[in-house]
Scaffold this active site. Structure first.
Site, PDB file in Angstrom:
ATOM      1  N   LYS A 175       0.841  -1.202   0.000  1.00 47.61           N
ATOM      2  CA  LYS A 175       0.000   0.000   0.000  1.00 47.61           C
ATOM      3  C   LYS A 175       0.877   1.253   0.000  1.00 47.61           C
ATOM      4  O   LYS A 175       0.613   2.211  -0.716  1.00 47.61           O
ATOM      5  CB  LYS A 175      -0.948  -0.019   1.207  1.00 47.61           C
ATOM      6  CG  LYS A 175      -2.061  -1.045   1.011  1.00 47.61           C
ATOM      7  CD  LYS A 175      -2.863  -1.335   2.263  1.00 47.61           C
ATOM      8  CE  LYS A 175      -3.778  -2.541   2.008  1.00 47.61           C
ATOM      9  NZ  LYS A 175      -4.498  -3.003   3.184  1.00 47.61           N
TER      10      LYS A 175
ATOM     11  N   GLN B 258      -4.580  -1.679   9.311  1.00 45.98           N
ATOM     12  CA  GLN B 258      -4.437  -3.001   8.703  1.00 45.98           C
ATOM     13  C   GLN B 258      -5.026  -4.066   9.632  1.00 45.98           C
ATOM     14  O   GLN B 258      -4.675  -4.147  10.807  1.00 45.98           O
ATOM     15  CB  GLN B 258      -2.946  -3.284   8.424  1.00 45.98           C
ATOM     16  CG  GLN B 258      -2.688  -4.581   7.696  1.00 45.98           C
ATOM     17  CD  GLN B 258      -3.305  -4.624   6.291  1.00 45.98           C
ATOM     18  OE1 GLN B 258      -3.216  -3.671   5.529  1.00 45.98           O
ATOM     19  NE2 GLN B 258      -3.963  -5.733   5.969  1.00 45.98           N
TER      20      GLN B 258
ATOM     21  N   ASP C  64     -11.149   2.421   3.604  1.00 47.36           N
ATOM     22  CA  ASP C  64     -11.429   0.991   3.418  1.00 47.36           C
ATOM     23  C   ASP C  64     -12.927   0.739   3.231  1.00 47.36           C
ATOM     24  O   ASP C  64     -13.333  -0.340   2.809  1.00 47.36           O
ATOM     25  CB  ASP C  64     -10.964   0.201   4.662  1.00 47.36           C
ATOM     26  CG  ASP C  64      -9.615  -0.473   4.443  1.00 47.36           C
ATOM     27  OD1 ASP C  64      -9.279  -0.732   3.271  1.00 47.36           O
ATOM     28  OD2 ASP C  64      -8.922  -0.748   5.438  1.00 47.36           O
TER      29      ASP C  64
END
Ligand code: NDP
Length: 281
Positions: free
Chosen positions: A52, A96, A119
Site C-alpha cells: 500500500k 491493517q 477501506d
C-alpha cells in the site's frame, strides 16, 4: 475462446488516472495523504502494508506510517485514530486488519471518521452503500465493478450470483451489483443446492477462501466468472476459489489468480484516497 479479464492492466490504468489527478491536486496546493497503521508484525500484514505504501509513492499520495508494537493497548490505538481524525492534512486512515486479539476490531473501525474511512468498513459507509448515498466503498468489490465495466461486461438485468457473504467482499458486492441493476442472489455455507443456483448465474463472483472449489458443474455455459479467492495449492502456488482450467472452456470471461481481482484492491484504495479529498471538503 474465453476472455481473460486482465486485473494487472486495469489496475495499472486506474493507478495512472489517480496519479494524474493527484498531480493536478498538488499543483493546486492539495497533497493527498493516507495514514497507515499496523499493530504488531504479522508477516502477511507487513507485505500488504508495504504494498500500500509503495502504491502511494507511485501515484504521488503521501503516506504516514504508524508501526505500533503488538502490546499496544486499545486505548492507545483509539487515541492515535482520534489524533488522525483531527488532522486536516490527513485525508484517509487505514488500520491493517487483523488486529491482535486484545483489541476490538469493531470498536477501532467505528472510531475512524467515516469521512476518512478509505477501506469503506465503517457502519456509516456500509449503510450509505445500501441506501445509495455517497460514501466510501470497500475496495475489493469496488474493484470488481471496475473490472466488469472496463471489460465491457454489462451488469444490468444479469443474474449475478455471489458465493460468500463476508462483510468485506460478499455483502458489499451484492449491494454494488444491485446498484448496477443486476438481479442478485447470495449463497453461503448453509445454502442448499448451491450448484443449482450458481449454474444459473450470468455473472458468478466467488469469495469463499477454498482452493479450486468451484468446478465446471457450478458454472453455466457462457458465464462471466470472477474469482476473489487467494489461496495456496498443494505445491505452495497461488490459486483461486475457482478451478480455472476446469471452468475455462465453459466461460465467456474469467479473472485469473494471480492477476485478476488481487491487484484491483490497492488500485481502488488509491482511488478512495482521492475521493476522500472530495468528501472531506
Ligand atoms: P470469509 O472467510 O470472511 O468468508 C467466506 C464466506 O464464504 C462466508 O460467507 C462463508 O459462509 C462462505 N463459504 C465458505 N465455504 C463455503 C462453501 N463451501 N460454500 C458456500 N459458501 C462458503 O472470507 P473473505 O470474504 O474475507 O475472503 C474470501 C476469499 O477471498 C479468501 O480467499 C480471501 O483471501 C480472498 N480475498 C481476496 C481479496 C483480494 O483479492 N484483494 C480481498 C479479500 C479477500 P458462512 O458465512 O455461512 O460461513
Amino acid at each position: 475462446m474465453a476472455h481473460l479479464i486482465d486485473g494487472k492492466k486495469i489496475s495499472a490504468d486506474i493507478k495512472e488516472e489517480v496519479k494524474k489527478k493527484a498531480g493536478e491536486l498538488r499543483k493546486k496546493g492539495t497533497e493527498v495523504c493516507l495514514a497507515v497503521i499496523q499493530v504488531g508484525n504479522n508477516p502477511a500484514s507487513t507485505v500488504y502494508v508495504n504494498n500500500k505504501k509503495k502504491a502511494c509513492e507511485y501515484v504521488g499520495i503521501k503516506s504516514l506510517s504508524y508501526e505500533l508494537k503488538e502490546e499496544t493497548t486499545e486505548e492507545e490505538l483509539l487515541g492515535l485514530i482520534d489524533k488522525l481524525n483531527n488532522m486536516p492534512e490527513v485525508n484517509g486512515i487505514l488500520v491493517q486488519l487483523p488486529l491482535p486479539e486484545h483489541i476490538d476490531e469493531d470498536k477501532v473501525i467505528e472510531r475512524i471518521s467515516p469521512k476518512k474511512d478509505v477501506d469503506g468498513f465503517h457502519p456509516m459507509n456500509v449503510g450509505a452503500l445500501s441506501i445509495g448515498r455517497k460514501g466510501f466503498i470497500s475496495c475489493t468489490p469496488y474493484g470488481i465493478i471496475q473490472l466488469l465495466k472496463r471489460s465491457g461486461i454489462d451488469i444490468e438485468g444479469k443474474h449475478c450470483v455471489i458465493v460468500g457473504r463476508s462483510n468485506i467482499v460478499g455483502k458489499p458486492m451484492a449491494m454494488l451489483l444491485l446498484r448496477e441493476n443486476g438481479t442478485v442472489t447470495v449463497v453461503h455455507s448453509r445454502t442448499k443446492n448451491i450448484k443449482e443456483i450458481t449454474s444459473q448465474a450470468d455473472i458468478l463472483v466467488v469469495a469463499i477462501g477454498k482452493p479450486k472449489y468451484i468446478t465446471k458443474e457450478y458454472v453455466k455455459d457462457g458465464a462471466v466468472v470472477i474469482d476473489v479467492g487467494i489461496n495456496r495449492n498443494e505445491n505452495g502456488k497461488l490459486c483461486g476459489d475457482v478451478d480455472f482450467d476446469d471452468v475455462l472452456p465453459k466461460v465467456s470471461a474469467i479473472t485469473p489468480v494471480p492477476g485478476g481481482v488481487g491487484p484491483m484492491t490497492i488500485a481502488m484504495l488509491m482511488n478512495n484516497c482521492l475521493e476522500a479529498v472530495e468528501l472531506n471538503k
